[in-house]
Design an enzyme around this catalytic site. Sequence first.
Site, PDB file in Angstrom:
ATOM      1  N   SER A  40       0.910  -1.101  -0.173  1.00 39.52           N
ATOM      2  CA  SER A  40      -0.019   0.174   0.056  1.00 39.52           C
ATOM      3  C   SER A  40       0.988   1.284  -0.041  1.00 39.52           C
ATOM      4  O   SER A  40       1.109   1.995   0.937  1.00 39.52           O
ATOM      5  CB  SER A  40      -0.928   0.003   1.142  1.00 39.52           C
ATOM      6  OG  SER A  40      -0.317   0.221   2.359  1.00 39.52           O
ATOM      7  N   HIS A 153      -3.349  -6.186   2.734  1.00 40.09           N
ATOM      8  CA  HIS A 153      -2.408  -6.785   3.324  1.00 40.09           C
ATOM      9  C   HIS A 153      -2.958  -8.339   3.737  1.00 40.09           C
ATOM     10  O   HIS A 153      -2.376  -9.139   4.068  1.00 40.09           O
ATOM     11  CB  HIS A 153      -1.719  -6.351   4.685  1.00 40.09           C
ATOM     12  CG  HIS A 153      -0.949  -5.316   4.502  1.00 40.09           C
ATOM     13  ND1 HIS A 153      -0.333  -4.626   5.442  1.00 40.09           N
ATOM     14  CD2 HIS A 153      -0.392  -4.812   3.172  1.00 40.09           C
ATOM     15  CE1 HIS A 153       0.371  -3.658   5.086  1.00 40.09           C
ATOM     16  NE2 HIS A 153       0.411  -3.904   3.742  1.00 40.09           N
ATOM     17  N   GLU A 162      -4.422  -2.058   9.275  1.00 42.89           N
ATOM     18  CA  GLU A 162      -3.608  -2.662  10.477  1.00 42.89           C
ATOM     19  C   GLU A 162      -4.147  -2.177  11.903  1.00 42.89           C
ATOM     20  O   GLU A 162      -4.576  -1.167  11.992  1.00 42.89           O
ATOM     21  CB  GLU A 162      -2.368  -2.042  10.364  1.00 42.89           C
ATOM     22  CG  GLU A 162      -1.496  -2.308   9.267  1.00 42.89           C
ATOM     23  CD  GLU A 162      -0.026  -1.617   8.978  1.00 42.89           C
ATOM     24  OE1 GLU A 162       0.242  -1.389  10.244  1.00 42.89           O
ATOM     25  OE2 GLU A 162       0.356  -1.488   7.753  1.00 42.89           O
ATOM     26  N   GLU A 203       1.610  -9.168   7.308  1.00 44.90           N
ATOM     27  CA  GLU A 203       2.473  -8.978   8.534  1.00 44.90           C
ATOM     28  C   GLU A 203       2.328  -9.614   9.484  1.00 44.90           C
ATOM     29  O   GLU A 203       2.821  -9.278  10.860  1.00 44.90           O
ATOM     30  CB  GLU A 203       2.183  -7.422   8.681  1.00 44.90           C
ATOM     31  CG  GLU A 203       2.385  -6.567   7.518  1.00 44.90           C
ATOM     32  CD  GLU A 203       2.554  -4.975   7.752  1.00 44.90           C
ATOM     33  OE1 GLU A 203       1.752  -4.513   8.764  1.00 44.90           O
ATOM     34  OE2 GLU A 203       2.978  -4.114   6.795  1.00 44.90           O
ATOM     35  N   ASP A 240      -3.803   1.662  11.798  1.00 49.40           N
ATOM     36  CA  ASP A 240      -3.300   2.104  10.602  1.00 49.40           C
ATOM     37  C   ASP A 240      -4.237   1.840   9.608  1.00 49.40           C
ATOM     38  O   ASP A 240      -4.472   0.762   8.835  1.00 49.40           O
ATOM     39  CB  ASP A 240      -1.947   1.551   9.926  1.00 49.40           C
ATOM     40  CG  ASP A 240      -1.649   2.105   8.708  1.00 49.40           C
ATOM     41  OD1 ASP A 240      -2.638   2.937   8.101  1.00 49.40           O
ATOM     42  OD2 ASP A 240      -0.676   1.841   7.973  1.00 49.40           O
ATOM     43  N   GLU A 284      -2.643   6.139  12.106  1.00 53.81           N
ATOM     44  CA  GLU A 284      -1.664   6.464  10.813  1.00 53.81           C
ATOM     45  C   GLU A 284      -3.043   6.503   9.853  1.00 53.81           C
ATOM     46  O   GLU A 284      -3.818   5.526   9.454  1.00 53.81           O
ATOM     47  CB  GLU A 284      -0.785   5.300  11.084  1.00 53.81           C
ATOM     48  CG  GLU A 284       0.058   5.329   9.462  1.00 53.81           C
ATOM     49  CD  GLU A 284       0.817   4.191   9.691  1.00 53.81           C
ATOM     50  OE1 GLU A 284       1.275   3.735  10.511  1.00 53.81           O
ATOM     51  OE2 GLU A 284       1.269   3.803   8.438  1.00 53.81           O
ATOM     52  N   ASP A 311       1.599   8.663   6.784  1.00 51.53           N
ATOM     53  CA  ASP A 311       2.463   7.694   6.082  1.00 51.53           C
ATOM     54  C   ASP A 311       2.361   7.883   4.657  1.00 51.53           C
ATOM     55  O   ASP A 311       3.353   8.507   4.116  1.00 51.53           O
ATOM     56  CB  ASP A 311       2.077   6.268   6.408  1.00 51.53           C
ATOM     57  CG  ASP A 311       2.819   5.062   5.607  1.00 51.53           C
ATOM     58  OD1 ASP A 311       3.726   5.388   5.021  1.00 51.53           O
ATOM     59  OD2 ASP A 311       2.229   3.960   5.506  1.00 51.53           O
ATOM     60  N   LYS A 336       9.769   5.293   6.917  1.00 46.72           N
ATOM     61  CA  LYS A 336      10.270   4.167   5.946  1.00 46.72           C
ATOM     62  C   LYS A 336      11.467   4.373   5.288  1.00 46.72           C
ATOM     63  O   LYS A 336      11.394   5.404   4.223  1.00 46.72           O
ATOM     64  CB  LYS A 336       9.198   3.551   5.117  1.00 46.72           C
ATOM     65  CG  LYS A 336       7.735   2.829   6.081  1.00 46.72           C
ATOM     66  CD  LYS A 336       6.753   2.830   5.061  1.00 46.72           C
ATOM     67  CE  LYS A 336       5.578   2.169   5.467  1.00 46.72           C
ATOM     68  NZ  LYS A 336       4.367   2.433   4.739  1.00 46.72           N
ATOM     69  N   HIS A 364       8.802  -1.229   9.412  1.00 44.50           N
ATOM     70  CA  HIS A 364       8.955  -2.335   8.217  1.00 44.50           C
ATOM     71  C   HIS A 364       8.041  -1.790   7.049  1.00 44.50           C
ATOM     72  O   HIS A 364       7.196  -0.952   7.068  1.00 44.50           O
ATOM     73  CB  HIS A 364       8.824  -3.669   8.842  1.00 44.50           C
ATOM     74  CG  HIS A 364       7.033  -3.942   8.956  1.00 44.50           C
ATOM     75  ND1 HIS A 364       6.659  -5.104   9.214  1.00 44.50           N
ATOM     76  CD2 HIS A 364       6.038  -2.922   9.373  1.00 44.50           C
ATOM     77  CE1 HIS A 364       5.319  -4.960   9.482  1.00 44.50           C
ATOM     78  NE2 HIS A 364       5.006  -3.711   9.528  1.00 44.50           N
ATOM     79  N   LYS A 387       6.828  -0.197  14.544  1.00 44.31           N
ATOM     80  CA  LYS A 387       6.015  -1.309  13.783  1.00 44.31           C
ATOM     81  C   LYS A 387       6.722  -2.127  13.289  1.00 44.31           C
ATOM     82  O   LYS A 387       7.288  -1.842  12.279  1.00 44.31           O
ATOM     83  CB  LYS A 387       4.704  -0.615  13.341  1.00 44.31           C
ATOM     84  CG  LYS A 387       4.863   0.055  12.042  1.00 44.31           C
ATOM     85  CD  LYS A 387       3.353   0.337  11.606  1.00 44.31           C
ATOM     86  CE  LYS A 387       3.474   0.807  10.194  1.00 44.31           C
ATOM     87  NZ  LYS A 387       2.111   1.049   9.488  1.00 44.31           N
TER      88      LYS A 387
HETATM   89  P1  PGA Z   1       3.217  -1.264   3.056  1.00 39.79           P
HETATM   90  O1  PGA Z   1       2.455  -1.090   4.168  1.00 39.79           O
HETATM   91  O2  PGA Z   1       4.509  -1.708   3.380  1.00 39.79           O
HETATM   92  O3  PGA Z   1       2.436  -2.301   2.293  1.00 39.79           O
HETATM   93  O4  PGA Z   1       3.162   0.031   2.338  1.00 39.79           O
HETATM   94  C1  PGA Z   1       2.709  -0.618   5.642  1.00 39.79           C
HETATM   95  C2  PGA Z   1       1.956   0.615   5.916  1.00 39.79           C
HETATM   96  O5  PGA Z   1       1.197   1.091   5.434  1.00 39.79           O
HETATM   97  O6  PGA Z   1       2.046   1.413   6.941  1.00 39.79           O
HETATM   98 ZN    ZN Z   2       0.767   3.075   6.769  1.00 37.75          ZN
END
Ligand code: PGA
Ligand code: ZN
Length: 426
Positions: A40, A153, A162, A203, A240, A284, A311, A336, A364, A387
């Site tokens: 995502s 996911h 999440e 995840e 999230d 988030e 994010d 990230k 991650h 996370k």
């Molecule tokens: P992604 O998801 O690694 O698939 O982008 C993680 C997130 O959205 O925080």
């Molecule tokens: Zn996110």
Amino acid sequence: RINSIAARQIFDSRGLPTLTVRLETTGGAIAEASVPSGASTGAHEAVELRDGDPKRFGGKGVDKAIANVNGPIANALAGMSLEDQAAIDRRLIDLDGTSNKGKLGANAILGVSMAAARAAAMTVSQPLYRHLGGAGAVRLPVPCMNVLNGGKHADNNVDFQEFMIAPVGAPSFAEAMRYGAETYQALKALLHDRGLSTAVGDEGGFAPDLGSNEEACAVIVEAIERAGYRAGEDIAIALDPAASSFAVEGGYRLAGEGDGVTSAKALLAIYEDWVKRYPIVSIEDGFGEDDWAGFIAQTEAQGGRIQIVGDDNFVTNPTIIKRGIAEKVANAALIKLNQIGTVTETVEAIRLCFEAGWGAMVSHRSGETTDDFIADFTVAMGTGQLKSGAPCRGERLAKYNRLMAIEAELGDRAQYSSPFKRPPHR
Ligand code: PGA
Ligand code: ZN
């Protein structure tokens, strides 16, 4: 100094190709680093270079990125000193020459940047967290464990991506992991008892079909209590929703809430209702990456009580985070490394957050490797939060287990404290 750099293809946790970089120093030390990949992703993330050849890995091959490491990058960096990470990253950015690392690929660049940081730490015989963070790098993060997966996911009917548990009241990182792992097992038993699926998502969290998005919060609170913990005091919840993934023209489409179009205002009302009834400390991407107005409204309404994290909208990009701070779009950023592509720029993103009094949650990606770089990185930066998925699946545990090792190594000097406000529920 850098003697040689070489990349080759490995597989990530989804079975898709990614790359690992091997950097050898003139002193003979060998450092390796592997690059993760999101599902995502934010539209403005640095470019993850994929081959696009439909006959190989459905276009997802990384041969071009590997060739970029083995050719131009290895040539440009040979002989460079490892002492100055910023100079190495600057060289990588200049060599690429684009604003989004679209020429060489952020995956190629990041692998080299991380391997260089590791090699530099090895050269001075220091653990990575201390090399990057100095002697003051003693703070372990609250592990935000994604125990229930939805959205992109998982293949279930939960819209929000999440549902994380954050052991805010644990006395140490190791104990936080025990709180989380026990709650994870309690959640598994609870889902099993109800005839719900205990298969896991990308995840490591469970991915059952549920009656509504809210039911995810309810079962998690039950699991926390079933494991013998107090919801809120010992273990809080972080969300999230990854709202970009269900954003549509004029609002948001939630299959779990009747499947009509929900306005940003109505979505905020859902969050407000949940925050009153569940021990939520952080949300988030509650709104889509282009819906800055939605973020601003949420930050105005809830930012004094909970953490509002950007994010997909900020993509760990210092320039965008600066704008986000000026416009009060959130009060924290997700961090990230592969969204921006170098260690130095990621450090800069965190520095901006701290200067503004914002939180920074290191993260991650949903497609991971067993590389544990972010564990050391989090301690180096002292963010107090990270996370890395559920306490399940080796690539998720690699980070948590490394953090346990760091805590053990620090001994009495290790610190563990929650960066979150007390949950305002009930
Ligand atoms: P992604 O998801 O690694 O698939 O982008 C993680 C997130 O959205 O925080
Ligand atoms: Zn996110």
